[in-house]
Design an enzyme around this catalytic site. Structure first.
Site, mmCIF file in Angstrom:
data_model
loop_
_atom_site.group_PDB
_atom_site.id
_atom_site.type_symbol
_atom_site.label_atom_id
_atom_site.label_comp_id
_atom_site.label_asym_id
_atom_site.label_seq_id
_atom_site.Cartn_x
_atom_site.Cartn_y
_atom_site.Cartn_z
ATOM 1 N N ILE A 175 13.302 12.355 -1.837
ATOM 2 C CA ILE A 175 11.929 11.843 -1.822
ATOM 3 C C ILE A 175 11.614 11.347 -3.233
ATOM 4 O O ILE A 175 11.560 12.128 -4.185
ATOM 5 C CB ILE A 175 10.950 12.944 -1.368
ATOM 6 C CG1 ILE A 175 11.314 13.418 0.053
ATOM 7 C CG2 ILE A 175 9.514 12.425 -1.419
ATOM 8 C CD1 ILE A 175 11.368 12.319 1.105
ATOM 9 N N GLY A 179 0.818 -1.206 0.000
ATOM 10 C CA GLY A 179 0.000 0.000 0.000
ATOM 11 C C GLY A 179 0.851 1.255 0.000
ATOM 12 O O GLY A 179 0.352 2.371 0.007
ATOM 13 N N ASN A 237 8.971 9.966 -4.596
ATOM 14 C CA ASN A 237 7.680 10.370 -5.140
ATOM 15 C C ASN A 237 6.965 11.145 -4.041
ATOM 16 O O ASN A 237 6.456 10.563 -3.092
ATOM 17 C CB ASN A 237 6.870 9.130 -5.558
ATOM 18 C CG ASN A 237 5.513 9.496 -6.140
ATOM 19 O OD1 ASN A 237 4.927 10.538 -5.799
ATOM 20 N ND2 ASN A 237 4.998 8.655 -7.009
ATOM 21 N N GLU A 291 7.981 5.094 8.418
ATOM 22 C CA GLU A 291 7.961 4.932 9.870
ATOM 23 C C GLU A 291 8.356 6.223 10.576
ATOM 24 O O GLU A 291 7.908 6.494 11.690
ATOM 25 C CB GLU A 291 8.867 3.762 10.267
ATOM 26 C CG GLU A 291 8.336 2.464 9.672
ATOM 27 C CD GLU A 291 9.022 1.218 10.180
ATOM 28 O OE1 GLU A 291 10.140 1.310 10.707
ATOM 29 O OE2 GLU A 291 8.425 0.132 10.044
#
Lengths: 316, 736
Positions: free
Chosen positions: B620, B473, B622, B696
């Site tokens: 990053i 996910g 995406n 996380e």
């Protein structure tokens, strides 16, 4: 889930008669509670009588100036009815505080009154529960009881009634119309509808075997400020820790019933008499004789403070 | 590809595709229901039967009798498997308790049988007919009561040593100008993912295929083989879509074993999903912790001593919740200690849940930091900034690869309007609401793990990536496609990504927020190999070849990429393997979390009003899927702060609220405005991708930021999570 047989009833009286013929028969309407309980084998009906086709889904005025709500009126429709919203706002607000949009679309007025406790031990068939299996004992006493009752309990059971709607109906002095298997009709005041557990916590209401709810009637509108305040751990989609349904007059007088603290909506005249003196006095009267556990003792101050919030809102 | 020197400029730095906020490429499959989850693999094999598990209803003891007769006679029943007829089974390396128990019972709802029938309803009804007698034994179910019996656990790869000590903690703490010595607790928590554990198992001769829901394909394959006593080459796991895992699906669970055994016994493919209540007591959970934190500081606010001790419990042979680890790294201070202790509890087994260790550890540490700042009369950000470190405080020769935590504070404070926060609590009231702000640091280490992939250039010019990496996910499909597109110079639409199959190269898998950086680095390595093959076939000098806009260019020559495969597909396969950069440099991710809450002055209900996370976590890959990860984690952090708690029945040893009505997680109405800011970073120490994890980081510190905001709003300091209204109501103003 146990196997069961199924029929569609043609009339309320026939439904009641059919239910009386089989000891393990149950009515099914929305099924939002019963089906879940059947999957877990907490409910094990041998026969289901589908009452959805009985045309009990209208809201009509009564000669006394009130409303008769058909047993099959869905919670969504009841909450949205303009007459309910105008004259019985506490009921509309209570309904909308409960469950989710999807569940309210299915759940019916009568089914809501009959929904069963959410005590976690009732939901685990491996654990003793006098309500699920009479005589097996109560696991909640001495167990995890944060959500459970502080009033009206017994040594056999400390479960709460989870309904929001019933708390509002209690404050509105609703009455429950039924038909018995012999075709006789009767009316049960909501105050007498839900039973306290005593030594028979599996007996939850005044209905006889086969007796079918056909409608709930509301007396003529009482006026006042209609408030439903539900307190829970998250903002939506949770059962009440405490809820207060109130109709408050101009001078702080009025009526109130409390949910989340007892096996039935909890309302006392002596407590209402104290209302003009404020939340502390009224809740002290309401909660006299409370029996708390380590987990749920906070409900006593929460009732007082929630009632305080309601009275504050009524003044505002 | 070995990665043992810092990354220099590489094709990823073009950021034509990588770094773009691309919609997830699997989104249409998910929104239309075409993404097949394990239990929905209706078409992959014929003649599927249904298994339904039976769980033990005691926490500890033995089965004395099991009556299967009625269940065997029930309609549609094909077979019943118990420990008695299952054959020899070996416990998996990643499991603490057996996945099929009996006669000895190790925890509540431990599976003791699976009933296989023609239909799901028949299997479920027959399972309810099995009568079991037990000899129940007393167990240990109460962490607080077991705390004094806790022992020093063994050091572990993930958990580190049980004791650490630098300088003279005791002496420095005793002589500190200001001291804090407090104990905090966090409860047992459940992953509560949407998709329950589910598996379809099919045998073909001695070969077993499991369509399952699993985060770590290679771990699962090895443990299935070990448990059944068959070769790893006989086992195939397929897990293309996972409906949430959060650590609960790092390891194969009972659904996989019961499906395999049921299929073997019935000679039919068998599917098993864990019923919702079993996802709480049959599987793993995040263990409860007791944490003692001591901080000593000078008058101006410099930490001179910092100590963090953590206690948790698990089944015999289990492992601790390592809640103290971040305290070794996050703040300066010459004298420091940590200690981890483990008690025996006979509750269901504890294991990893999103940010194991740091999530509960930061809930305590960052609450303690807020308390200490108040004691010192310092702003919480000023106190943290004063104690910032650029090196590993236990080993000052070892720098952080990158550390922009102070920048996170600065930007966060500005965007959130931190200057409007009143330093003293209970100063702001808006109608019925007491309003307050809180902040906390976020900290989670970046972990490196070998990860492989295979990339094929087809004759049609399409680029296909295969790796056993999973998408739980998180958006893996999309960032893997972006990586391959960037490397091969093709549009995203020319990339096909196939994941979650053990017949593909072994990846890092999904866990510990290591998935994104490592798996894409593995794809990078494979693409480098494919680029070399393309250049070679086209007769290009591979060192100066450019892959762009569907072409391969070198000097004056330019050839369509597809032409390289015209005479046959080309394949590149490789793994990223790491050298010592994680040893020479501490790699971590950082955040500043800001939260504003309202506390109802009447009822003590807490409602979050707005949240901000400023993250410094390398490149990053995406921004859109990364933001989704962070807001999901922030939501989970709110749950941990305000409502999530597995209620332990300390008499009978099980989690009582074992459904999604009883175990409350935030709903939409609980989550208001969330904002996420990513600092523009690229960490050359992490991998050629220069990325780190965010999934996380997003939860670490959030709970404490909520707790600190509640204190600022209400004046009540709650050190025991979750902060439910019953813990606040006594400290509110007198009722009106």
């Amino acid at each position: 889930m146990r196997s069961f047989t199924y029929e569609r009833a043609a009339s309320p009286a026939e439904a009641a008669a059919a239910a009386a013929r089989q000891a393990k028969a149950k009515f099914i309407a929305g099924g939002t509670n019963l089906l879940d309980l059947m999957k877990l084998e907490i409910e094990t009906p041998g026969h289901l009588i589908d009452v959805n086709g009985l045309n009990l889904d209208t809201i009509e005025p009564t000669p006394e100036g009130g409303l008769r709500i058909g047993a099959l009126v869905r919670n969504t429709d009841l909450a949205a009815d303009p007459r309910i919203r105008r004259d019985y706002g506490v009921l509309s607000r209570a309904l909308l505080a409960g469950a989710s949009g999807q569940l309210r679309n299915r759940a019916t007025t009568a089914g809501n009154l009959l929904q069963r406790t959410r005590c976690p031990y009732f939901y685990d068939t491996a654990q003793p529960c006098n309500k699920r299996k009479p005589g097996s004992g109560c696991s909640a006493i001495g167990g995890f009881s944060r959500h459970l009752a502080v009033m009206g309990t017994s040594e056999a059971c400390i479960a709460t009634n989870p309904s929001d709607m019933a708390v509002a109906m209690r404050v509105l002095d609703a009455a429950i119309e039924t038909v018995k298997p012999d075709g006789a009709a009767r009316t049960i005041p909501i105050a007498e509808f839900h039973r306290l557990p005593g030594e028979t916590p599996h007996v939850e209401n005044a209905l006889e075997q086969g007796e079918l709810i056909t409608a709930v009637t509301l007396p003529k509108p009482a006026g006042g400020r209609h408030i439903y305040r539900k307190v829970r751990d998250r903002a939506s989609y949770a059962f009440a820790l405490v809820s207060v349904a109130a109709v408050i007059g101009r001078h702080g007088e009025g009526r109130f019933a409390v949910g989340g603290i007892a096996p039935k909506p909890w309302r006392m005249q002596a407590a209402e008499a104290e209302l003009p003196r404020g939340a502390k006095a009224a809740s002290a009267a309401l909660l006299a004789g409370a029996k708390t556990t380590h987990d749920n003792a906070f409900k006593l101050s929460l009732v007082e403070r929630t009632l305080g919030a309601v009275l504050h809102e009524a003044r505002g | 590809m070995r990665f043992d020197t810092p990354a220099t400029t590489n094709p990823i730095d073009q950021l034509k595709v990588i770094g773009q906020p691309t919609d997830r490429i699997d989104g249409p499959l998910k929104t239309t229901g075409l993404a097949r989850y394990a239990y929905e693999q209706h078409d992959v094999v014929a003649n599927q039967a249904y298994g339904y598990p039976v769980g033990a209803t005691i926490a500890k003891g033995r089965i004395t009798a099991m009556d299967l007769a009625a269940a065997r006679r029930a309609p549609g029943v094909l077979t019943i498997v118990t420990a008695e007829n299952a054959g020899k089974l070996v416990k998996g390396n990643f499991n603490t308790a057996k996945l099929l128990g009996g006669p000895e019972i190790e925890h509540y709802h431990q599976a003791i049988a699976v009933v296989v029938a023609e239909t799901f309803e028949q299997a479920r009804a027959a399972a309810a007919l099995i009568a079991v007698d037990y000899a129940e034994e007393a167990g240990s179910f109460d962490l607080a009561a077991a705390r004094d019996s806790a022992e020093k656990p063994e050091a572990s790869d993930f958990g580190g040593p049980p004791d650490t000590s630098v300088g003279d903690f005791a002496g420095a703490f005793a002589s500190a100008h200001a001291r804090l010595d407090q104990t905090y607790t966090t409860p047992d928590q459940a992953h509560a993912m949407m998709e329950p554990h589910a598996t379809l198992a099919a045998w073909e001769g001695d070969k077993l295929t499991l369509w399952t829901s699993n985060q770590m394909i290679a771990w699962g394959k090895a443990d299935v083989a070990r448990t059944l006593g068959i070769g790893k080459d006989k086992v195939r796991l397929i897990s293309p879509f996972v409906g949430g895992g959060f650590g609960s699906k790092l390891f194969v669970r009972a659904d996989a074993l019961l499906a395999a055994l049921g299929a073997r016994a019935s000679g039919r493919p068998v599917k098993v999903a864990l019923p919702r209540p079993y996802t709480f007591n049959n599987t793993t959970h995040r263990p409860a912790t007791i944490q003692r934190i001591r901080i000593g500081a000078s008058a101006e606010g410099r930490i001179t001593a910092i100590g963090h001790e953590g206690w948790s419990g698990d089944l015999p042979g289990g492992a601790p919740e390592t809640a103290v680890n971040q305290t070794r790294l996050i703040y300066a201070g010459e004298n420091r200690m940590t200690a981890t202790r483990l008690a025996v509890l006979h509750l269901p087994e504890g294991n990893a849940m999103r940010a194991p260790g740091e999530a509960p550890g930061m809930m305590a540490l960052e609450l303690a930091m807020d308390e200490m700042a108040e004691t010192l009369g310092l702003d919480p950000i000023a106190f943290r900034t004063l104690n910032e470190t650029e090196v590993d405080p236990e080993n000052p020769k070892r720098p952080f690869s990158q550390r922009q935590l102070v920048e996170c504070y600065r930007i966060g404070a500005e965007r959130f309007g931190w200057d409007r926060r009143r330093p003293h609590p209970r100063q702001v009231r808006e109608g019925r609401w007491l309003v307050g702000m809180g902040m906390a640091a976020g900290f989670r280490n970046n972990l490196l793990a070998t990860s492989g992939a295979r990339v094929r250039l087809g004759e049609d010019g399409m680029v296909t990536v295969e790796t056993d990496m999973t998408d739980i996910g998180t958006g893996t499909y999309t960032i893997v496609a972006q990586t391959a597109a960037e490397m091969m110079g093709v549009p995203l639409e020319s990339v096909i990504v196939r994941l979650g199959d053990s017949s593909f190269p072994v990846s890092a898998g999904s866990g510990g927020q290591w998935g994104a950086n490592n798996s894409t680095a593995g794809v990078y390595a494979a693409c480098v190999k494919l680029r070399e093959a393309v250049a070679q076939r086209l007769g290009f000098n591979s060192s100066d070849t450019v892959f762009a806009e569907g072409e391969v260019r070198s000097g004056n020559r330019s050839v369509p990429l597809a032409q390289a495969a015209a005479s046959g597909a080309l394949t590149g396969e490789d793994s990223i393997e790491y050298g010592d950069l994680a040893k020479t440099h501490q790699q971590s991710t950082f955040a500043a979390h800001f939260v504003e809450v309202g506390v109802d002055a009447f009822t003590a209900e807490v409602r979050v009003r707005r949240m901000l996370a400023v993250c410094a976590a390398g490149r990053i890959l995406n921004p859109k899927s990364a933001r989704s990860q962070v807001i999901g984690a922030m939501t989970m952090g709110v749950g941990a702060a305000l409502m999530e708690e597995l209620a332990v029945d300390k008499r009978r040893g099980f989690f009582v609220n074992h459904d999604l009505a009883g175990y409350e997680v935030p709903v939409h109405a609980d989550i208001p405005h969330q904002e996420v800011v990513f600092l523009d970073e690229a960490d050359p120490m992490s991998s050629p991708m220069k990325a780190k994890g965010v999934g996380e980081l997003g939860i670490c510190g959030v709970g404490a930021a909520v707790a600190n905001a509640i204190y600022n709003a209400s004046g009540t300091r709650v050190r025991h999570y979750p902060i439910t209204l019953d813990k606040l109501i006594g400290g509110l103003p007198e009722n009106v």
